[in-house]
Design an enzyme around this catalytic site. Structure first.
Site: not given
Ligand SMILES: *Cc1c(COP(=O)(O)O)cnc(C)c1O
Length: 437
Positions: A107
């Site tokens: 993220k």
């Molecule tokens: C947010 C997140 C996801 C999922 O990602 P999306 O874009 O919401 O599909 C997967 N793994 C981790 C560790 C995350 O923090």
């Protein structure tokens, strides 16, 4: 480039408006009016480029004319001052490690770009933007870190008291400066409800310019295409491999949607595997053609526990609402907690490689897909988090402790600073009105 809403009821806007608003006024998600493409000449120019150059080339196409090129260049370079390694497990299966940013999860790629872009746009207008974010853990820390120290912005994070891990709470509450943490006596749904109430409260909206920073913001989505492009170029350079499959651990499906953008831009991607845990609404849609969101189930890959994914509307839009078209590019595979645990153990044994539970879901789904389809294409698993972020699950799987990297451990010794509030809108509004304007 203009951006319009997937609900098609509001007027098209610039990237600046789309970034600052987050959600369109008609409740839809902003999408670009057309997806820019790279010609084969442009692609070959990128063959020897580094991550920031690739990111800049893509960002320019989406933000053309809104930010002077030299400023955009500095902005992108300051976002991605950490590496994006691609690790070979067996010569045809690769892990793209997206956890080398400040909060050790993918993220950071979106949140840092969104933070800097928001700061730039807010400064142009001499405005102070207040970002409101409800979090059950990981989004909040990436957003806090992405906006920390960015002039003309401040962040107010709402998290449920006692319902996030100690490490997550320390990440949320120790940044200081323009980042404020509100500890809500309630659960994640209370936090989300309070944020929604704030956005529709006329009095608060008069006093503050509020925006949201969750994955519906188009300025968080665009930068997530950078690492798909990077992986296609790196695989070719380092291993002579082309048209990889990408297995994407998915929750709100923002990450996968960004992959679809990269493919449409012309980066050579073979096929996508939408890897989910047992929250499988999209997997079932891809198989059966009916979209029936279900209540969220708790699993080991907690960041993917989403019953009704927010980016699904955007993904559908890019496929003209056709399940057949989507299923031609994307196969959904759902993985149980038992399979996740086995994958964490097996991958350490087979490859001497530690995968966090989310990455393990991606790896297990890739193996299942290969078995089912007989595909021999190279495969890239997106590794969305560092194993140390999910220590308890790792310990359960491996029966031993996982080391916590220094940049994660360092916040454990800092003093927690948060304001405890009731799950009551009046508490939130009096906190916000107590901040300087
Ligand atoms: C947010 C997140 C996801 C999922 O990602 P999306 O874009 O919401 O599909 C997967 N793994 C981790 C560790 C995350 O923090």
């Amino acid at each position: 480039m203009i951006y319009f809403s997937t609900s098609k009821a509001s007027t098209p806007v610039s990237i600046k408006r789309a970034t600052l608003e987050g959600l369109a006024p008609d409740g839809g998600l902003y999408v670009p009016s057309e997806i820019p493409t790279f010609s084969s000449g442009e692609l070959s120019l990128l063959e020897s480029a580094g991550f920031s150059d690739i990111a800049l080339a893509i960002a320019k196409k989406f933000i053309e004319g809104e930010i002077p090129p030299d400023i955009l260049q500095d902005l992108v370079a300051s976002c991605y001052d950490f590496p994006t390694p691609i690790i070979s497990l067996d010569g045809s299966t690769f892990v793209e490690e997206l956890f080398h940013g400040p909060t050790l999860a993918f993220k950071d790629y979106g949140a840092r770009f969104l933070g800097r872009l928001t700061g730039r746009f807010a400064a142009e207008d001499h405005r102070l933007i207040t970002v409101l974010v409800a979090t059950s853990g990981d989004t909040g820390s990436a957003v806090a870190s992405g906006f920390h120290g960015i002039a003309n912005t401040r962040v107010v994070i709402l998290y449920p008291s006692g319902k996030v891990s100690r490490l997550q709470e320390q990440q949320l509450t120790t940044a200081g400066g323009n980042v404020h943490a509100l500890e809500v006596r309630g659960d994640f749904d209370d936090c989300q409800r309070l944020v929604k109430e704030a956005f529709v409260d006329p009095e608060l909206r008069m006093r503050h310019t509020l925006t949201s920073a969750n994955s519906i913001n188009i300025a968080r989505l665009i930068p997530q295409s950078f690492y798909y492009a990077w992986a296609t170029l790196e695989l070719k350079r380092q291993y002579g491999l082309e048209k990889p499959l990408f297995s994407v651990p998915s929750g709100n499906y923002g990450n996968l949607t960004a992959g679809v953008l990269a493919r449409r831009m012309g980066f050579p991607i073979g096929h996508f595997i939408a890897a989910s845990n047992t929250n499988d609404s999209v997997t079932r849609y891809l198989e059966e053609g009916r979209y029936e969101p279900r209540p969220t189930r708790r699993t080991l890959s907690t960041a993917m526990d989403v019953g009704n994914p927010s980016n699904f509307a955007r993904l559908r839009h890019f496929y003209g609402d056709s399940r057949e078209a989507m299923a031609a590019d994307i196969t959904g595979i759902s993985i149980t907690d038992k399979e996740t645990m086995e994958t964490i153990r097996n991958s350490r044994e087979r490859f001497d490689y530690l995968m966090d539970p989310h990455t393990a879901v991606g790896f297990a789904a890739l193996e299942k897909y290969r078995m089912k389809s007989g595909s021999s294409s190279p495969g890239v698993v997106l590794s969305t988090a560092h194993p140390a972020k999910f220590r308890e699950a790792m310990q359960d799987a491996l029966q031993e402790e996982v080391d916590v990297p220094e940049r994660l451990a360092s916040c454990l010794n800092l003093k927690k600073e948060s304001t405890l509030i009731n799950p009551d809108f009046r508490d939130l509004s009096s906190f916000l009105n107590g901040l300087d304007t």
